[in-house]
Write a protein that holds these residues in place. Structure first.
Motif, PDB file in Angstrom:
ATOM      1  N   GLY A 424       0.819  -1.200   0.000  1.00 20.61           N
ATOM      2  CA  GLY A 424       0.000   0.000   0.000  1.00 20.61           C
ATOM      3  C   GLY A 424       0.855   1.252   0.000  1.00 20.61           C
ATOM      4  O   GLY A 424       1.941   1.267   0.592  1.00 20.61           O
ATOM      5  N   PHE A 425       0.369   2.285  -0.655  1.00 23.88           N
ATOM      6  CA  PHE A 425       1.142   3.517  -0.788  1.00 23.88           C
ATOM      7  C   PHE A 425       1.397   4.182   0.564  1.00 23.88           C
ATOM      8  O   PHE A 425       2.532   4.597   0.863  1.00 23.88           O
ATOM      9  N   GLU A 426       0.376   4.297   1.380  1.00 23.01           N
ATOM     10  CA  GLU A 426       0.525   5.010   2.643  1.00 23.01           C
ATOM     11  C   GLU A 426       1.468   4.264   3.586  1.00 23.01           C
ATOM     12  O   GLU A 426       2.358   4.870   4.208  1.00 23.01           O
ATOM     13  N   ARG A 427       1.308   2.950   3.685  1.00 26.60           N
ATOM     14  CA  ARG A 427       2.137   2.166   4.598  1.00 26.60           C
ATOM     15  C   ARG A 427       3.598   2.142   4.125  1.00 26.60           C
ATOM     16  O   ARG A 427       4.528   2.306   4.924  1.00 26.60           O
ATOM     17  N   CYS A 428       3.795   1.970   2.826  1.00 23.29           N
ATOM     18  CA  CYS A 428       5.162   1.917   2.305  1.00 23.29           C
ATOM     19  C   CYS A 428       5.833   3.293   2.350  1.00 23.29           C
ATOM     20  O   CYS A 428       7.056   3.381   2.486  1.00 23.29           O
ATOM     21  N   GLN A 429       5.038   4.368   2.251  1.00 22.46           N
ATOM     22  CA  GLN A 429       5.600   5.708   2.371  1.00 22.46           C
ATOM     23  C   GLN A 429       6.168   5.929   3.779  1.00 22.46           C
ATOM     24  O   GLN A 429       7.236   6.527   3.944  1.00 22.46           O
ATOM     25  N   LYS A 430       5.467   5.429   4.784  1.00 24.94           N
ATOM     26  CA  LYS A 430       5.958   5.547   6.162  1.00 24.94           C
ATOM     27  C   LYS A 430       7.282   4.796   6.330  1.00 24.94           C
ATOM     28  O   LYS A 430       8.210   5.293   6.976  1.00 24.94           O
ATOM     29  N   ILE A 431       7.352   3.608   5.734  1.00 23.54           N
ATOM     30  CA  ILE A 431       8.587   2.819   5.839  1.00 23.54           C
ATOM     31  C   ILE A 431       9.727   3.514   5.108  1.00 23.54           C
ATOM     32  O   ILE A 431      10.857   3.580   5.599  1.00 23.54           O
ATOM     33  N   LEU A 454       6.382   4.907  -5.289  1.00 24.98           N
ATOM     34  CA  LEU A 454       5.640   5.823  -4.429  1.00 24.98           C
ATOM     35  C   LEU A 454       5.171   7.078  -5.157  1.00 24.98           C
ATOM     36  O   LEU A 454       4.081   7.590  -4.883  1.00 24.98           O
ATOM     37  N   ASN A 455       5.991   7.578  -6.101  1.00 22.90           N
ATOM     38  CA  ASN A 455       5.585   8.828  -6.785  1.00 22.90           C
ATOM     39  C   ASN A 455       4.845   8.584  -8.099  1.00 22.90           C
ATOM     40  O   ASN A 455       4.540   9.535  -8.823  1.00 22.90           O
ATOM     41  N   GLY A 456       4.593   7.310  -8.428  1.00 20.41           N
ATOM     42  CA  GLY A 456       3.777   7.000  -9.602  1.00 20.41           C
ATOM     43  C   GLY A 456       4.503   7.037 -10.923  1.00 20.41           C
ATOM     44  O   GLY A 456       3.857   7.002 -11.982  1.00 20.41           O
ATOM     45  N   THR A 457       5.837   7.096 -10.925  1.00 20.49           N
ATOM     46  CA  THR A 457       6.593   7.147 -12.187  1.00 20.49           C
ATOM     47  C   THR A 457       7.134   5.779 -12.593  1.00 20.49           C
ATOM     48  O   THR A 457       7.870   5.666 -13.565  1.00 20.49           O
ATOM     49  N   PHE A 458       6.787   4.747 -11.840  1.00 19.54           N
ATOM     50  CA  PHE A 458       7.337   3.417 -12.135  1.00 19.54           C
ATOM     51  C   PHE A 458       6.716   2.839 -13.403  1.00 19.54           C
ATOM     52  O   PHE A 458       5.520   2.962 -13.662  1.00 19.54           O
ATOM     53  N   SER A 459       7.557   2.218 -14.208  1.00 22.63           N
ATOM     54  CA  SER A 459       7.099   1.442 -15.354  1.00 22.63           C
ATOM     55  C   SER A 459       8.101   0.325 -15.586  1.00 22.63           C
ATOM     56  O   SER A 459       9.269   0.409 -15.167  1.00 22.63           O
ATOM     57  N   LEU A 460       7.686  -0.710 -16.242  1.00 31.35           N
ATOM     58  CA  LEU A 460       8.593  -1.841 -16.494  1.00 31.35           C
ATOM     59  C   LEU A 460       9.769  -1.416 -17.361  1.00 31.35           C
ATOM     60  O   LEU A 460      10.867  -1.959 -17.248  1.00 31.35           O
ATOM     61  N   GLU A 461       9.557  -0.414 -18.224  1.00 32.56           N
ATOM     62  CA  GLU A 461      10.611   0.033 -19.139  1.00 32.56           C
ATOM     63  C   GLU A 461      11.745   0.761 -18.405  1.00 32.56           C
ATOM     64  O   GLU A 461      12.902   0.680 -18.807  1.00 32.56           O
ATOM     65  N   ASN A 462      11.411   1.487 -17.333  1.00 28.50           N
ATOM     66  CA  ASN A 462      12.458   2.256 -16.640  1.00 28.50           C
ATOM     67  C   ASN A 462      12.905   1.597 -15.342  1.00 28.50           C
ATOM     68  O   ASN A 462      13.559   2.218 -14.508  1.00 28.50           O
ATOM     69  N   ASP A 463      12.567   0.322 -15.178  1.00 29.35           N
ATOM     70  CA  ASP A 463      12.933  -0.387 -13.952  1.00 29.35           C
ATOM     71  C   ASP A 463      14.310  -1.040 -14.105  1.00 29.35           C
ATOM     72  O   ASP A 463      14.526  -1.860 -14.998  1.00 29.35           O
TER      73      ASP A 463
END
Length: 465
Positions: A424-431, A454-463
């Motif tokens: 989850g975004f909120e829980r992982c942001q705290k970690i 967390l910031n929504g820029t993830f994609s398989l191409e830039n991983d």
């Protein structure tokens, strides 16, 4: 009764109740006994078990059993091969104990043969002249005086035990031999000064590419005895400090009073991926994370006796740091980095005084044994995971996340491996905020994926994970 007496009494209670000597796995609260961690904390190791139970009577009994076993192995060789074995026949590769094991247990190889009921082999009845000629032959072939380690059937020379039998000691044989090389390295007494002893330490480093250990410094190896260093410098460690080695160890790097956030990260990384063998501490990583290993190496002090070694493991390149230091081993043991720690890992909560220190050690463990992944079916929702063979480590980690992030995470188990997992975004942001809220080492690919998820820029191409 102080704690030392109490812990020894508990060992004796275990022996009385179970009729055997306790091992490390037996010492835990769930079995009704003090944890082995308490023994490490009080005694520095589990050697107290040996000191408590392994009496001279016990050692003599074990030696007799070992001698009987070796005699039976010599007799087995005779039955299987129809002849009396030679030293070169006794080799683990041939399915028999090493001849060195036999020689160590008996006065000589020939004594073992006689006690086994066989006549000795004439080829090993060495007289003084023959043994001296063999020493001179070694000098002729190699251009130096032989050491005790050079002797033995595997090298084509008489075993050193023969020299002890004929001359009383290997050094006495060296004194009798008329070597062309007039350097009488076995007689140190005229040379024993602090300056000379320091030069010998440096000579060892130059010849062997590492710092010496006490057991390296013996007359038999061609160096002054380590006892001489203790006599002149009060301790072995003091002698090492006086020598201007090219490769120097910061012996007290992990001492509690010297700890900082970066060192706590390294401890966390060692808890996950470190190992202790003998007096050597090592940690390894793959090619992707080599830069982080080098950063840790540089922080440990580039002048230390640390090597970064590349080796092939299947189709992967691995890199490791290796440090031989009894002080490192002792200090790291306080933090749970001990030999054979798999399944017994834990976080040394009592030594962590601030949230930043807790975050530093957690980041190290995460980089060693953690993962940030995602759920494809839910817009790449981040998923945090730490795994360990030790349940206590996962419980400690979950406790720190509760204290610092207000997250309740249960410890799970799958295929014998324990883990803590949350998403989850909120829980992982705290970690993320907890782990990366201070400047410290980090594995770049993990932090970058964490941020992109967390910031929504993830994609398989830039991983680049």
């Amino acid at each position: 009764m102080d704690e030392r007496e109490f812990l020894i009494a508990e060992l004796l209670r275990f022996k009385k109740e179970h009729n055997r000597i306790p091992g490390q796995k037996d010492l835990c609260a769930s079995n009704g006994y003090p944890s082995f961690h308490r023994y490490y904390k009080v005694f520095g190791s589990l050697h107290i078990i040996k000191e408590t139970f392994y009496t001279q009577e016990y050692k003599n009994k074990k030696k007799t059993e070992k001698r009987d076993y070796l005699i039976s192995e010599i007799q087995r060789y005779y039955k299987e091969n129809g002849r009396v074995p030679t030293q070169s026949d006794f080799n683990p590769n041939n399915g028999y104990p090493s001849y060195r094991t036999v020689s160590d247990c008996f006065e000589s190889w020939n004594e073992a043969l006689v006690l086994s009921g066989y006549e000795t082999n004439r080829n090993y009845n060495r007289d003084k002249e023959y043994l001296i000629n063999e020493l001179l032959r070694f000098e002729e072939e190699f251009g130096r005086i032989p050491t005790q380690r050079d002797m033995g059937a595997k090298n084509g020379y008489p075993d050193d035990s023969k020299y002890y039998k004929v001359f009383g000691s290997f050094l006495n044989a060296l004194k009798v031999a008329s070597f062309k090389n007039k350097v009488k390295y076995w007689d140190w007494s005229p040379y024993l000064t602090e300056e000379f002893l320091i030069k010998e330490l440096l000579r060892f480093e130059r010849e062997n590419g590492r710092l010496p250990l006490p057991e390296d410094m013996t007359n038999q190896n061609g160096y002054p005895s380590s006892n001489a260093y203790i006599k002149f410098f009060s301790s072995w460690l003091n002698a090492l400090k006086e020598a201007p080695f090219k490769n120097r160890i910061d012996e007290y790097f992990f001492s509690f009073e010297n700890m900082n956030l970066k060192k706590w990260y390294i401890v966390g990384y060692f808890i996950g991926d470190g190992s202790i063998r003998g007096n050597c501490t090592s940690v390894s990583t793959n090619k992707k994370d080599k830069d982080n290993l080098i950063d840790m190496y540089n922080h440990m002090n580039i002048q230390t006796k640390i090597s970064i070694h590349k080796y092939e493991q299947g189709w992967h390149d691995r890199y490791d740091i290796n440090v031989c230091s009894t002080q490192w081993k002792s200090d790291l043991a306080k933090y749970g980095v001990v030999p054979n720690k798999t399944g017994h890992e834990y976080i040394p909560l009592d030594y962590l005084k601030t949230p930043e220190e807790e975050a530093a050690i957690c980041r190290g463990i995460f980089d060693a044994d953690g993962m940030i992944s995602y759920k494809k079916t839910d817009k790449y929702k981040p998923k945090f995971n730490v795994v360990s063979a030790g349940k206590q480590l996962c419980e400690n980690y979950a406790y720190l996340l509760k204290e610092n992030c207000d997250l309740d995470i249960n410890v799970g188990r799958h295929s014998g491996i324990f883990h803590i997992t949350t998403s989850g975004f909120e829980r992982c942001q705290k970690i993320y905020d907890f782990l990366y809220g201070h400047d410290n080492f980090h594995i770049k690919r993990k932090k970058e994926r964490f941020e992109k998820l967390l910031n929504g820029t993830f994609s398989l191409e830039n991983d680049n994970y």
